[in-house]
Motif scaffolding. Sequence first.
Motif, mmCIF file in Angstrom:
data_model
loop_
_atom_site.group_PDB
_atom_site.id
_atom_site.type_symbol
_atom_site.label_atom_id
_atom_site.label_comp_id
_atom_site.label_asym_id
_atom_site.label_seq_id
_atom_site.Cartn_x
_atom_site.Cartn_y
_atom_site.Cartn_z
ATOM 1 N N GLY A 1 132.410 -40.373 68.356
ATOM 2 C CA GLY A 1 130.993 -40.277 67.961
ATOM 3 C C GLY A 1 130.191 -41.447 68.509
ATOM 4 N N ALA A 2 130.779 -42.654 68.414
ATOM 5 C CA ALA A 2 130.103 -43.849 68.918
ATOM 6 C C ALA A 2 129.921 -43.764 70.428
ATOM 7 N N ASP A 3 130.949 -43.186 71.094
ATOM 8 C CA ASP A 3 130.868 -42.981 72.539
ATOM 9 C C ASP A 3 129.667 -42.124 72.908
ATOM 10 N N GLU A 4 129.489 -41.064 72.144
ATOM 11 C CA GLU A 4 128.366 -40.144 72.391
ATOM 12 C C GLU A 4 127.038 -40.888 72.249
ATOM 13 N N ARG A 5 126.968 -41.698 71.178
ATOM 14 C CA ARG A 5 125.714 -42.435 70.940
ATOM 15 C C ARG A 5 125.474 -43.479 72.037
ATOM 16 N N LYS A 6 126.579 -44.069 72.530
ATOM 17 C CA LYS A 6 126.464 -45.083 73.572
ATOM 18 C C LYS A 6 125.897 -44.472 74.864
ATOM 19 N N LYS A 7 126.326 -43.246 75.141
ATOM 20 C CA LYS A 7 125.820 -42.566 76.343
ATOM 21 C C LYS A 7 124.316 -42.340 76.232
ATOM 22 N N LEU A 8 123.890 -41.996 75.009
ATOM 23 C CA LEU A 8 122.451 -41.794 74.789
ATOM 24 C C LEU A 8 121.681 -43.100 74.987
ATOM 25 N N ALA A 9 122.257 -44.184 74.451
ATOM 26 C CA ALA A 9 121.594 -45.491 74.590
ATOM 27 C C ALA A 9 121.505 -45.877 76.058
ATOM 28 N N ALA A 10 122.581 -45.583 76.829
ATOM 29 C CA ALA A 10 122.581 -45.897 78.264
ATOM 30 C C ALA A 10 121.479 -45.106 78.975
ATOM 31 N N LEU A 11 121.315 -43.862 78.562
ATOM 32 C CA LEU A 11 120.272 -43.027 79.172
ATOM 33 C C LEU A 11 118.886 -43.582 78.836
ATOM 34 N N GLU A 12 118.716 -44.006 77.582
ATOM 35 C CA GLU A 12 117.418 -44.594 77.184
ATOM 36 C C GLU A 12 117.116 -45.844 78.020
ATOM 37 N N GLU A 13 118.141 -46.654 78.244
ATOM 38 C CA GLU A 13 117.967 -47.876 79.043
ATOM 39 C C GLU A 13 117.589 -47.536 80.470
ATOM 40 N N PHE A 14 118.251 -46.513 81.017
ATOM 41 C CA PHE A 14 117.979 -46.096 82.390
ATOM 42 C C PHE A 14 116.531 -45.617 82.523
ATOM 43 N N ILE A 15 116.083 -44.863 81.508
ATOM 44 C CA ILE A 15 114.694 -44.373 81.539
ATOM 45 C C ILE A 15 113.720 -45.557 81.484
ATOM 46 N N SER A 16 114.041 -46.551 80.662
ATOM 47 C CA SER A 16 113.126 -47.699 80.582
ATOM 48 C C SER A 16 113.116 -48.465 81.905
ATOM 49 N N LEU A 17 114.265 -48.479 82.611
ATOM 50 C CA LEU A 17 114.295 -49.117 83.939
ATOM 51 C C LEU A 17 113.385 -48.360 84.913
ATOM 52 N N VAL A 18 113.475 -47.034 84.890
ATOM 53 C CA VAL A 18 112.645 -46.227 85.798
ATOM 54 C C VAL A 18 111.160 -46.442 85.483
ATOM 55 N N ASN A 19 110.830 -46.495 84.201
ATOM 56 C CA ASN A 19 109.439 -46.752 83.800
ATOM 57 C C ASN A 19 108.969 -48.110 84.295
ATOM 58 N N PHE A 20 109.850 -49.091 84.192
ATOM 59 C CA PHE A 20 109.524 -50.453 84.625
ATOM 60 C C PHE A 20 109.279 -50.477 86.137
ATOM 61 N N ILE A 21 110.144 -49.777 86.874
ATOM 62 C CA ILE A 21 109.982 -49.700 88.339
ATOM 63 C C ILE A 21 108.642 -49.035 88.673
ATOM 64 N N ASP A 22 108.359 -47.939 87.981
ATOM 65 C CA ASP A 22 107.122 -47.185 88.215
ATOM 66 C C ASP A 22 105.899 -48.097 88.048
#
Lengths: 289, 166
Positions: B23-44
Motif C-alpha cells: 500500500g505504501a508503495d502505491e502511495r509512493k508512486k503517486l507522490a513521485a508522480l506529483e513531484e514530477f508534475i511540479s517539476l514540469v510546472n517549474f520548467i514551464d
Amino acid sequence: MTEAEAKAMSYIPKSAANAVLRAVKSADNNSNRPINELRLRMNGCMSVTSLGENIPVDYTCTKDDLAYTVDKLCKSSLYSRAEDIKNGVIPADMGIRAGVCGRAVVEDGRVSCVRDITSVAIRIPHRVPGAADLVLPLCEKYSGVLIYSRPAGGKTTVLRELIPLLSKKYRLAVIDTRFELCGDGNHCGMADVFSGYPRYAGMTSAVRTMSPEFILCDEISTPDDLEAVRYAHSSGVRIAATAHADNLESLLRNESLRELIKSGVFGCLYGLCGFKKEPIITKSEEIHD
Amino acid sequence: MTEKLIGGLAVILSSAIWGNLRGADERKKLAALEEFISLVNFIDGNIEHFKTPLCEIYRQFAESASDKRRLSAEMKDFIAIAERDGIAAAWKRDILDLPDEAKPTALKFVTEVGRGYADDEAELCRYTVESLGSTLDKLKEEVAGRVKMWRTLPPLFASSVVLIFL
C-alpha cells in the motif's frame, strides 16, 4: 589537439569526430595541424577547414547528426538560444561560435525564427601570439583603427590578440556581442568585457559607465554601430574595430563607413589579405574621392 | 497448540505488514508522480518567463525545494543527474518510480524537452501537465481502493489459511 578543438569535437557525434580526425590526418602528416572550422550539412559531405584549406570529410550528415549538434551547442535548451539562432550564430563555450542556417520563418519581412537547421559551421578560435604585434603601434598612434578582411580572414583573431596587449596599458572596454572575443576570459587581463551587449548599447554604455581609454568592437556594419563608434570617438575614446571587406575599394563602397573614415574616426585602415600574406596598412588621409 | 497459535499469528502479522508495505508503495508512486508534475510546472514557468537553460532550471528546482517542500531522495538524484547529463540520461537510470500509466507521457516529455522554441516547450509542458494531472486524479481514486485492499486482503487470506491448518 587544443582544448577548444576538443570542445568543438564534443559538439558533433562521435562517428563524425572520428571521420574528421581521419580526414585531417590523411590530408597532412602534421598531427599538430590546427582545425579552424567544422562544417556539417544535412545529407551532404562534411568538411573541415585547416590552415585556410577546405578538406572534405568522408562522412554524410543525417538529420539526427545535425539535431545532436544543435542540441549540444544549445546545451539542450534550444529556446534559450532562439535569438542567437535568428541572428545566425550560436555562441558556445571557449569562444567557439557556430554559424547556422535552415528554413527561416518570416513575419513582416523579418526572420522570426529558424526551423529545420540544415547547415552548421563550427568556428574554433585559436590564440595566435604575435597576430596583433603590427596593429598595436597603430592603435597607439591613431585615434581609431579599422581592421578589414573577407569573412574568416582573421579579423577576430587579431582583435582577440589585441585584448591582452592593450589592457596592460589602457583602460580597455571590449564589446563582445557574440561571445567570441573573450571566450573563457583567460586572456582578457584587465579589460572590462561587455558580453552579449548589442554593439550600440555596449559602446554607449561603456563610454558612460566605465570611462574607457580604448574600445574594441568586432564587425561593425549597421548605421547604429557606426553611430555608436562616432559617439565613442567624439567622447575621446580610441577605437579598434573590424568590418567585412575583401579590399579597400569594397570597404569604401559602404557609404556610411566611408564617411566615418573620412571624418577621421579611423585614422588607419588595416587590411588582412589572407593566410600568411602581409597586411595592407592605409592611412585615412591617403584616401581621396 | 501454543506453537501453532504463535506460528499462525506470525503468518497473519507478516502478511499484514507485507500488505501495508505494498500500500505504501502505491502511495509512493503517486507522490513521485506529483513531484514530477511540479517539476514540469517549474520548467514551464521558467521557460515562459525567463528562457532559463534547462540545467539552470534543474538546479533552481532543487534549491527552491529546500525552502518550500522537501524532495524525495529519488527526485534529488534524478535532478542531480539531469543537471549534469540531461534529463533523458537521468530518465534512463530508472530512478523515478512512476506509475506505469504515467510512464509513456513522462518519457515523451524527457525526450522532447529543450528541443524546441519557447512556444513549443510551453505546449509540451502544458500537454504533459494536463495528461499526467488527469492520470494522477484517476490513480488517486484507484490507489485509495487498492491501498485498502492491500491492507485487508493479505491478513484475511492469511487468517483463513491459518484457520484451515489449525
